[in-house]
Design a protein around this motif. Structure first.
Motif, PDB file in Angstrom:
ATOM      1  N   ILE A 115      -2.686 -11.760   1.404  1.00 22.12           N
ATOM      2  CA  ILE A 115      -3.309 -11.251   0.169  1.00 22.12           C
ATOM      3  C   ILE A 115      -2.333 -10.435  -0.673  1.00 22.12           C
ATOM      4  CG2 ILE A 115      -5.128  -9.761  -0.740  1.00 22.12           C
ATOM      5  CD1 ILE A 115      -6.765 -10.487   1.793  1.00 22.12           C
ATOM      6  N   TRP A 116      -1.589  -9.523  -0.012  1.00 22.51           N
ATOM      7  CA  TRP A 116      -0.759  -8.579  -0.777  1.00 22.51           C
ATOM      8  C   TRP A 116       0.741  -8.777  -0.587  1.00 22.51           C
ATOM      9  CZ3 TRP A 116      -5.055  -5.781   1.796  1.00 22.51           C
ATOM     10  CH2 TRP A 116      -6.110  -5.550   0.906  1.00 22.51           C
ATOM     11  N   GLY A 117       1.138  -9.715   0.231  1.00 24.35           N
ATOM     12  CA  GLY A 117       2.557  -9.968   0.429  1.00 24.35           C
ATOM     13  C   GLY A 117       3.167  -9.068   1.497  1.00 24.35           C
ATOM     14  N   GLY A 118       4.399  -9.347   1.851  1.00 25.48           N
ATOM     15  CA  GLY A 118       5.035  -8.607   2.934  1.00 25.48           C
ATOM     16  C   GLY A 118       5.973  -7.503   2.489  1.00 25.48           C
ATOM     17  N   SER A 119       6.113  -7.288   1.194  1.00 26.88           N
ATOM     18  CA  SER A 119       7.045  -6.263   0.710  1.00 26.88           C
ATOM     19  C   SER A 119       6.405  -4.872   0.752  1.00 26.88           C
ATOM     20  CB  SER A 119       7.485  -6.588  -0.721  1.00 26.88           C
ATOM     21  OG  SER A 119       6.362  -6.658  -1.581  1.00 26.88           O
ATOM     22  N   ASN A 120       7.266  -3.855   0.747  1.00 25.87           N
ATOM     23  CA  ASN A 120       6.788  -2.472   0.759  1.00 25.87           C
ATOM     24  C   ASN A 120       6.146  -2.105  -0.574  1.00 25.87           C
ATOM     25  OD1 ASN A 120       7.951  -2.464   3.246  1.00 25.87           O
ATOM     26  ND2 ASN A 120       9.527  -0.948   2.778  1.00 25.87           N
ATOM     27  N   GLN A 121       5.119  -1.273  -0.506  1.00 26.18           N
ATOM     28  CA  GLN A 121       4.419  -0.810  -1.710  1.00 26.18           C
ATOM     29  C   GLN A 121       4.383   0.718  -1.703  1.00 26.18           C
ATOM     30  OE1 GLN A 121       3.737  -3.095  -3.821  1.00 26.18           O
ATOM     31  NE2 GLN A 121       3.592  -4.961  -2.593  1.00 26.18           N
ATOM     32  N   ASN A 122       4.210   1.306  -2.872  1.00 25.56           N
ATOM     33  CA  ASN A 122       4.127   2.760  -2.988  1.00 25.56           C
ATOM     34  C   ASN A 122       2.980   3.135  -3.913  1.00 25.56           C
ATOM     35  OD1 ASN A 122       6.684   3.889  -1.568  1.00 25.56           O
ATOM     36  ND2 ASN A 122       7.496   2.262  -2.871  1.00 25.56           N
ATOM     37  N   ALA A 213       6.450   4.275   2.945  1.00 24.29           N
ATOM     38  CA  ALA A 213       5.978   3.130   2.158  1.00 24.29           C
ATOM     39  C   ALA A 213       4.776   2.483   2.843  1.00 24.29           C
ATOM     40  CB  ALA A 213       7.109   2.110   1.995  1.00 24.29           C
ATOM     41  N   VAL A 214       3.940   1.840   2.054  1.00 25.75           N
ATOM     42  CA  VAL A 214       2.817   1.069   2.588  1.00 25.75           C
ATOM     43  C   VAL A 214       3.334  -0.328   2.886  1.00 25.75           C
ATOM     44  CG1 VAL A 214       0.515   0.143   2.097  1.00 25.75           C
ATOM     45  CG2 VAL A 214       1.154   2.412   1.249  1.00 25.75           C
ATOM     46  N   ARG A 215       3.261  -0.738   4.154  1.00 23.60           N
ATOM     47  CA  ARG A 215       3.787  -2.042   4.538  1.00 23.60           C
ATOM     48  C   ARG A 215       2.890  -2.661   5.612  1.00 23.60           C
ATOM     49  NH1 ARG A 215       6.964   2.096   6.500  1.00 23.60           N
ATOM     50  NH2 ARG A 215       7.354   2.109   8.752  1.00 23.60           N
ATOM     51  N   PRO A 216       2.911  -3.983   5.766  1.00 25.23           N
ATOM     52  CA  PRO A 216       1.963  -4.662   6.654  1.00 25.23           C
ATOM     53  C   PRO A 216       2.043  -4.265   8.122  1.00 25.23           C
ATOM     54  CG  PRO A 216       2.986  -6.231   5.150  1.00 25.23           C
ATOM     55  CD  PRO A 216       3.725  -4.937   4.988  1.00 25.23           C
ATOM     56  N   ASN A 217       3.211  -3.845   8.583  1.00 23.58           N
ATOM     57  CA  ASN A 217       3.360  -3.542  10.015  1.00 23.58           C
ATOM     58  C   ASN A 217       3.329  -2.046  10.321  1.00 23.58           C
ATOM     59  OD1 ASN A 217       5.797  -2.846   8.908  1.00 23.58           O
ATOM     60  ND2 ASN A 217       7.052  -4.171  10.216  1.00 23.58           N
ATOM     61  N   MET A 218       2.922  -1.218   9.355  1.00 23.77           N
ATOM     62  CA  MET A 218       2.953   0.235   9.560  1.00 23.77           C
ATOM     63  C   MET A 218       2.029   0.660  10.708  1.00 23.77           C
ATOM     64  SD  MET A 218       0.991   1.252   6.000  1.00 23.77           S
ATOM     65  CE  MET A 218       0.987   3.024   6.240  1.00 23.77           C
ATOM     66  N   GLY A 219       0.861   0.063  10.792  1.00 25.71           N
ATOM     67  CA  GLY A 219      -0.073   0.406  11.857  1.00 25.71           C
ATOM     68  C   GLY A 219       0.373  -0.116  13.206  1.00 25.71           C
ATOM     69  N   TRP A 220       1.033  -1.275  13.199  1.00 26.38           N
ATOM     70  CA  TRP A 220       1.513  -1.850  14.453  1.00 26.38           C
ATOM     71  C   TRP A 220       2.570  -0.956  15.094  1.00 26.38           C
ATOM     72  CZ3 TRP A 220       0.148  -4.856  18.136  1.00 26.38           C
ATOM     73  CH2 TRP A 220       1.088  -5.399  19.027  1.00 26.38           C
ATOM     74  N   PHE A 221       3.417  -0.335  14.257  1.00 29.98           N
ATOM     75  CA  PHE A 221       4.444   0.552  14.787  1.00 29.98           C
ATOM     76  C   PHE A 221       3.855   1.873  15.289  1.00 29.98           C
ATOM     77  CE2 PHE A 221       7.604  -1.845  12.039  1.00 29.98           C
ATOM     78  CZ  PHE A 221       8.181  -2.475  13.122  1.00 29.98           C
TER      79      PHE A 221
END
Length: 290
Positions: A115-122, A213-221
């Motif tokens: 939905i939002w892509g894999g790049s970092n967001q702020n 940054a907001v990124r898709p794997n932040m919770g996984w880490f």
């Protein structure tokens, strides 16, 4: 070295406050539902992305965080209705529940990327200068994160100790069958557990987006430090999880000054602490269950 150590401790406290909020939700779902939810970190990511999406639409960051919490809670309750309640009805084994939770984590993470892509967001926020406190450079967002975490922890304490639903949650955590025959509405307690876990986890994700940054794997880490905090604090004990989360956060940050260890080994430090606790004191530093 002393200034660097103090700076890392401050950073660790900020990270620990985020881990604490997420770990509380994780330990509540285990203490009451006996569910080791490996998708918990990805719900944290979802909360951060909901906040980012609303904020980029021009909504105030605080209102964005509040609405993101509502959205994350809705998704957690949906997973309860579609997955976990059905698994309990057929008395699925703990191994089955773990496998399903891992599958749910992968589904959520890849849905976010789709939905939002894999790049970092702020977030769309103005840049604020760091505060100089006793010679330390402390970003204002870190102080804000710690303040919000303390408020959330105090609210949780009041809910668990002074409200009817909090007392019912403690009763269900101690003995589900006894609570049911005592007239406690266990189904209502389960929904409230997801609501509280979702709200705290979403807040943790939103706050994590303030300092990184907001990124898709932040919770996984963060899932490994979360489980380490739950185990170190005593499984099912929210207060223990909070204390352990701050320990994990500080130790992870301070470990980066050890020769040969860099920031890429932070997760390994959390894993080492978790294994050490399991070997020496399997029940954790504090008594388990609410």
């Amino acid at each position: 070295m002393n200034a660097q150590l103090a700076q890392l401790i401050v950073n660790g406290i900020a990270v620990g406050s985020i881990i604490a909020l997420a770990a509380v939700g994780l330990t509540l779902t285990y203490g009451i539902l006996r569910l080791s939810n490996f998708a918990h970190g990805d719900f944290l990511t979802l909360g951060a992305y909901f906040t980012w999406l609303l904020n980029t639409l021009g909504i105030n960051i605080w209102l964005s965080m509040l609405l993101a919490g509502v959205g994350t809670v809705a998704m957690m309750v949906l997973s309860e209705k579609l997955l976990w309640s059905r698994m309990r009805s057929i008395r699925a084994t703990s191994t089955t529940l773990i496998i399903i939770s891992i599958g749910l984590a992968l589904f959520l993470r890849n849905a976010i990327i789709l939905i939002w892509g894999g790049s970092n967001q702020n977030y769309n926020l103005p840049i604020t200068p760091a505060l100089d406190i006793a010679g330390l450079k402390v970003p204002q967002n870190q102080l804000l994160v710690l303040f919000l975490a303390m408020l959330a922890i105090l609210a949780l304490h009041y809910l668990l100790q002074n409200t009817k639903i909090g007392k019912a949650m403690r009763a269900v955590a101690d003995d589900l069958d006894l609570a049911r025959v005592s007239g406690i509405n266990v189904d209502s307690v389960i929904i409230w557990t997801w609501v509280i876990a979702g709200a705290l986890t979403s807040l943790g994700g939103s706050m994590y987006g303030l300092i990184t940054a907001v990124r898709p794997n932040m919770g996984w880490f963060l899932i490994l430090p979360m489980f380490a905090s739950v185990i170190l604090g005593g499984i099912g004990n929210p207060y223990g999880a909070i204390a352990a989360a701050f320990i994990i956060g500080i130790v992870q940050e301070v470990s980066t000054i050890i020769p040969g260890l860099g920031s890429q080994y932070k997760q390994g430090v959390a894993l080492f602490i978790m294994i050490l606790v399991l070997l020496i004191r399997p029940k954790g530093l504090f008594k388990g269950t609410i």
